[in-house]
Design a protein around this motif. Sequence first.
Motif, PDB file in Angstrom:
ATOM      1  N   VAL A 165       0.620  -1.042   0.181  1.00 11.36           N
ATOM      2  CA  VAL A 165       0.181   0.057  -0.252  1.00 11.36           C
ATOM      3  C   VAL A 165       0.693   0.792  -0.261  1.00 11.36           C
ATOM      4  O   VAL A 165       1.655   1.142   0.402  1.00 11.36           O
ATOM      5  N   ASP A 166       0.155   2.341  -0.902  1.00 12.84           N
ATOM      6  CA  ASP A 166       1.539   3.323  -0.732  1.00 12.84           C
ATOM      7  C   ASP A 166       1.833   4.211   0.952  1.00 12.84           C
ATOM      8  O   ASP A 166       0.485   4.489   1.166  1.00 12.84           O
ATOM      9  N   PRO A 167       2.882   4.203   1.217  1.00 14.53           N
ATOM     10  CA  PRO A 167       2.835   4.330   2.233  1.00 14.53           C
ATOM     11  C   PRO A 167       1.725   6.178   2.906  1.00 14.53           C
ATOM     12  O   PRO A 167       2.244   6.423   4.070  1.00 14.53           O
ATOM     13  N   LYS A 168       2.108   6.846   1.196  1.00 12.57           N
ATOM     14  CA  LYS A 168       1.091   8.420   1.180  1.00 12.57           C
ATOM     15  C   LYS A 168      -0.122   7.961   2.325  1.00 12.57           C
ATOM     16  O   LYS A 168      -0.727   8.591   3.127  1.00 12.57           O
ATOM     17  N   LYS A 169      -0.712   6.847   2.239  1.00 16.14           N
ATOM     18  CA  LYS A 169      -2.079   5.851   2.639  1.00 16.14           C
ATOM     19  C   LYS A 169      -2.523   5.202   4.163  1.00 16.14           C
ATOM     20  O   LYS A 169      -3.215   5.163   4.226  1.00 16.14           O
ATOM     21  N   ILE A 170      -0.712   6.159   4.757  1.00 10.42           N
ATOM     22  CA  ILE A 170      -0.326   5.338   5.950  1.00 10.42           C
ATOM     23  C   ILE A 170      -0.219   5.473   7.150  1.00 10.42           C
ATOM     24  O   ILE A 170       0.725   6.132   7.344  1.00 10.42           O
ATOM     25  N   PRO A 171      -1.077   6.865   7.529  1.00 12.37           N
ATOM     26  CA  PRO A 171      -0.854   7.876   8.845  1.00 12.37           C
ATOM     27  C   PRO A 171      -0.261   7.207   9.873  1.00 12.37           C
ATOM     28  O   PRO A 171      -0.453   5.535  10.250  1.00 12.37           O
ATOM     29  N   HIS A 172       0.599   7.694  10.657  1.00 11.89           N
ATOM     30  CA  HIS A 172       0.991   7.067  11.769  1.00 11.89           C
ATOM     31  C   HIS A 172       0.381   7.323  13.064  1.00 11.89           C
ATOM     32  O   HIS A 172      -0.327   9.347  13.430  1.00 11.89           O
ATOM     33  N   ARG A 200      -5.156  -0.821   6.594  1.00 10.13           N
ATOM     34  CA  ARG A 200      -5.481  -1.671   7.614  1.00 10.13           C
ATOM     35  C   ARG A 200      -4.230  -2.829   8.125  1.00 10.13           C
ATOM     36  O   ARG A 200      -4.089  -2.553   8.961  1.00 10.13           O
ATOM     37  N   ARG A 201      -4.730  -3.930   7.018  1.00 11.73           N
ATOM     38  CA  ARG A 201      -4.125  -4.685   7.186  1.00 11.73           C
ATOM     39  C   ARG A 201      -2.490  -4.438   7.162  1.00 11.73           C
ATOM     40  O   ARG A 201      -1.270  -4.179   7.454  1.00 11.73           O
ATOM     41  N   ASP A 202      -2.296  -3.455   5.684  1.00 15.24           N
ATOM     42  CA  ASP A 202      -0.879  -2.857   5.886  1.00 15.24           C
ATOM     43  C   ASP A 202       0.192  -1.986   6.805  1.00 15.24           C
ATOM     44  O   ASP A 202       0.833  -2.416   7.148  1.00 15.24           O
ATOM     45  N   ARG A 203      -1.223  -1.552   7.159  1.00 15.45           N
ATOM     46  CA  ARG A 203      -0.417  -0.740   8.567  1.00 15.45           C
ATOM     47  C   ARG A 203       0.243  -1.662  10.096  1.00 15.45           C
ATOM     48  O   ARG A 203       1.352  -1.413  10.558  1.00 15.45           O
ATOM     49  N   CYS A 204      -0.695  -3.000  10.026  1.00 19.71           N
ATOM     50  CA  CYS A 204      -0.233  -3.940  11.381  1.00 19.71           C
ATOM     51  C   CYS A 204       1.173  -4.718  10.583  1.00 19.71           C
ATOM     52  O   CYS A 204       1.879  -5.259  11.322  1.00 19.71           O
TER      53      CYS A 204
END
Length: 260
Positions: A165-172, A200-204
């Motif tokens: 997933v594009d890192p820009k779509k994964i907030p911190h 959410r899956r890629d965030r985890c």
Amino acid sequence: MSKKKLTALGATRRDLLKGTGALLLGLTAGKLLLPESSAQAKAITEKWPWPYEKLDPVETAELAYRGWYKLFCGGSVVCSIFSQLRKKVGGPYNLIPIEAFIFAEGGVAGWGTICGSLLGANVVTNFILGPRIAGTHLGALMGSEIMEWYCEAAMPVYVPKNPKVDPKKIPHTVSDSPLCHISVGKWMKKANKSLKSPERRDRCARVTASVAYHLVVLLNKWKDGKYEPDAEFPSGEYGIPAQHNCEACHGDDVPEAPES
């Protein structure tokens, strides 16, 4: 219940059965090398610390990131480290059925308790450095240290080389808690994404990779004789098993623990 009903982290029952089948196949294929007797197994596994060879944090994080999509958080932290040590060291690492740690998924069977990546990290530190009953507190202290780091870090820290997933779509987000329920919940609120979403899956998966990376950094310091614990047991400070931000759940009404 439908056989295709999704688990808490989006895997189907069929996926989990496939994972179990793969584990059994691995056992029959000899991936889990059993000793000739229980006494021999005890002699191999209950002598601490276990032999450890330094690992590459980036390689380990990449293994954990990719592994999350099969073993989820706890299982992939354990696998990312123990699978490498099976090749580098062998011995006791060949006796651990790594895939069994999939149970840590979703804060242990989807109950949102401790983040599975932290459970996996504590499994690793206690297996390698040894449990407290073996005469050392290092395994528990390193586990406590990585839990405190997790609570304070803007997660996810690690960015994989080839993200799904594009890192820009994964907030911190900063969880201020080791609990899966709070960590994931805060992120879902900020990202406005559902539990089953790819984001959410890629965030985890990235959080898991972050924990694996940080854990190897600490283990490598220990191997070099340079590790000094930077943690304590919260129960010693509060008189009850706790995390350091009591007000997050209790507000201003934090109960006092009895002294006797």
